[in-house]
Design a protein around this motif. Structure first.
Motif, PDB file in Angstrom:
ATOM      1  N   GLU A  40       0.830  -1.200   0.000  1.00  0.00           N
ATOM      2  CA  GLU A  40       0.000   0.000   0.000  1.00  0.00           C
ATOM      3  C   GLU A  40       0.869   1.258   0.000  1.00  0.00           C
ATOM      4  OE1 GLU A  40      -3.583   1.986   2.650  1.00  0.00           O
ATOM      5  OE2 GLU A  40      -2.184   0.604   3.599  1.00  0.00           O
ATOM      6  N   MET A  44       1.248   4.173  -2.877  1.00  0.00           N
ATOM      7  CA  MET A  44       1.070   5.591  -2.570  1.00  0.00           C
ATOM      8  C   MET A  44       2.268   6.402  -3.072  1.00  0.00           C
ATOM      9  SD  MET A  44      -0.543   5.269   1.260  1.00  0.00           S
ATOM     10  CE  MET A  44      -0.658   7.006   1.617  1.00  0.00           C
ATOM     11  N   GLU A  47       1.966   6.746  -6.848  1.00  0.00           N
ATOM     12  CA  GLU A  47       0.930   7.729  -7.165  1.00  0.00           C
ATOM     13  C   GLU A  47       1.441   9.156  -6.960  1.00  0.00           C
ATOM     14  OE1 GLU A  47      -3.631   8.893  -5.841  1.00  0.00           O
ATOM     15  OE2 GLU A  47      -2.490   7.424  -4.691  1.00  0.00           O
ATOM     16  N   GLN A  48       2.167   9.370  -5.873  1.00  0.00           N
ATOM     17  CA  GLN A  48       2.693  10.702  -5.592  1.00  0.00           C
ATOM     18  C   GLN A  48       3.787  11.088  -6.576  1.00  0.00           C
ATOM     19  OE1 GLN A  48       3.861  10.521  -1.501  1.00  0.00           O
ATOM     20  NE2 GLN A  48       1.753  10.430  -0.758  1.00  0.00           N
ATOM     21  N   GLU A  69       2.606  10.577   4.169  1.00  0.00           N
ATOM     22  CA  GLU A  69       1.798   9.435   4.635  1.00  0.00           C
ATOM     23  C   GLU A  69       2.352   8.108   4.107  1.00  0.00           C
ATOM     24  OE1 GLU A  69      -1.094   7.342   6.646  1.00  0.00           O
ATOM     25  OE2 GLU A  69      -0.670   9.470   6.808  1.00  0.00           O
ATOM     26  N   ALA A  70       2.817   8.095   2.873  1.00  0.00           N
ATOM     27  CA  ALA A  70       3.373   6.866   2.305  1.00  0.00           C
ATOM     28  C   ALA A  70       4.644   6.450   3.042  1.00  0.00           C
ATOM     29  CB  ALA A  70       3.651   7.058   0.819  1.00  0.00           C
ATOM     30  N   ARG A  73       3.659   4.959   6.405  1.00  0.00           N
ATOM     31  CA  ARG A  73       3.132   3.597   6.248  1.00  0.00           C
ATOM     32  C   ARG A  73       4.252   2.598   5.960  1.00  0.00           C
ATOM     33  NH1 ARG A  73      -1.791   2.294   7.814  1.00  0.00           N
ATOM     34  NH2 ARG A  73      -2.038   0.865   6.087  1.00  0.00           N
TER      35      ARG A  73
END
Length: 93
Positions: A40, A44, A47-48, A69-70, A73
């Motif tokens: 996950e 992320m 995607e960023q 946030e990535a 995580r």
């Protein structure tokens, strides 16, 4: 506890299947959960990174990596892997 519930409600063929599945997953559930969290986080990141425009966007991304946030995580997933790997080495009295 689970075996008692299975003995009461589930036929023997399904009971053997669940028992085998439980034996297979023994010791692997934490690693599976950490791998899911890590995947996950990597998605992320991808995607960023695809949304970055130019060098200034990349510099801003790198500056804010600690609060990303990535990244958080990903660090959580590494922590779960590390904690799970350390558990068998602890001697129980």
């Amino acid at each position: 506890m689970i075996k008692k519930i299975l003995n009461f409600f589930v036929p023997s063929k399904l009971k053997n299947l669940f028992s085998g599945l439980q034996n297979f997953l023994s010791g692997k559930k934490t690693y599976i959960a950490a791998a899911i969290i890590m995947l996950e986080a990597l998605l992320m990141f991808v995607e960023q990174l695809t949304g970055i425009n130019g060098v200034t966007g990349l510099v801003d991304f790198i500056k804010n990596i600690a609060s990303n946030e990535a990244f958080i995580r990903f660090a959580e997933a590494l922590a779960v892997f590390g904690i799970r790997a350390a558990l068998p080495s602890v001697k129980r009295s």
